[in-house]
Design a protein around this motif. Structure first.
Motif: not given
Length: 136
Positions: A14-17, A82-87, A89-98, A103-108
Motif C-alpha cells: 500500500h501507499k499512504l498519500w 495492492n490495498l490502494n488499487l486491487d481490493v 471492498f476498500i474504497p479508492s478514496e479511503l487511506m488503507p491504514t491499519t 473496520i473494513l475487515f470487521w464489516n466483511e
C-alpha cells in the motif's frame, strides 16, 4: 462466555498519500509509507469471536470453519494485492491504514458469523504497530 481466536497471515502493498498535499508534506506525515513505488507488509490478522460452547461439539465455532470464513471474506482478497488499487471492498478514496483496515475487515466478516459473535479484529502491521477494533 468463551473467546476463541484465529490467526491468519497475508502479504500486501500500500501507499499512504494525500493527493492534495505536496510531496514534502506527504513524506513529512507518512515517511516511508509515502514511498512513490509503494511498500509492503507481512500482516497478521487476529480474529476473536465469542459465544457459549455447543453442548455436543464443545465449539464456540469450529476453528477450521472460522479459518475458511476469514480466508474467503478477507485473506483471499487482500493477499499479495495492492490495498490502494486491487481490493473491491476498500474504497479508492479511503487511506488503507491499519486503523481503517480493521473496520473494513470487521464489516466483511461479521455478517458471515451465525453461531457466535465477533469480538475483535486485530491487524498487526509490524512488530511494533497494530490496530484493534471491537465494532464500536
Amino acid at each position: 462466555m468463551v473467546y476463541l481466536t484465529r490467526i491468519e497471515k497475508f502479504n500486501a502493498a500500500h501507499k499512504l498519500w494525500v493527493k492534495d498535499w505536496s510531496e514534502e508534506k506527504n513524506l513529512a506525515v507518512f515517511g516511508k509509507c509515502a514511498n512513490k513505488n509503494w511498500h509492503g507488509h507481512n500482516y497478521k490478522l487476529v480474529v476473536t469471536v465469542k459465544g457459549e460452547p455447543d453442548p455436543i461439539t464443545g465449539f464456540v465455532i469450529d476453528a477450521k470453519r472460522l479459518s475458511v470464513l476469514i480466508k474467503e471474506t478477507i485473506v483471499d482478497k487482500v493477499d499479495h494485492s495492492n490495498l490502494n488499487l486491487d481490493v473491491d471492498f476498500i474504497p479508492s478514496e479511503l487511506m488503507p491504514t491499519t486503523e481503517n483496515l480493521v473496520i473494513l475487515f470487521w464489516n466483511e466478516l461479521e455478517p458471515h458469523l451465525d453461531s457466535c459473535k465477533l469480538h475483535s479484529v486485530k491487524l498487526v502491521e509490524t512488530d511494533t504497530i497494530y490496530a484493534e477494533y471491537f465494532g464500536e
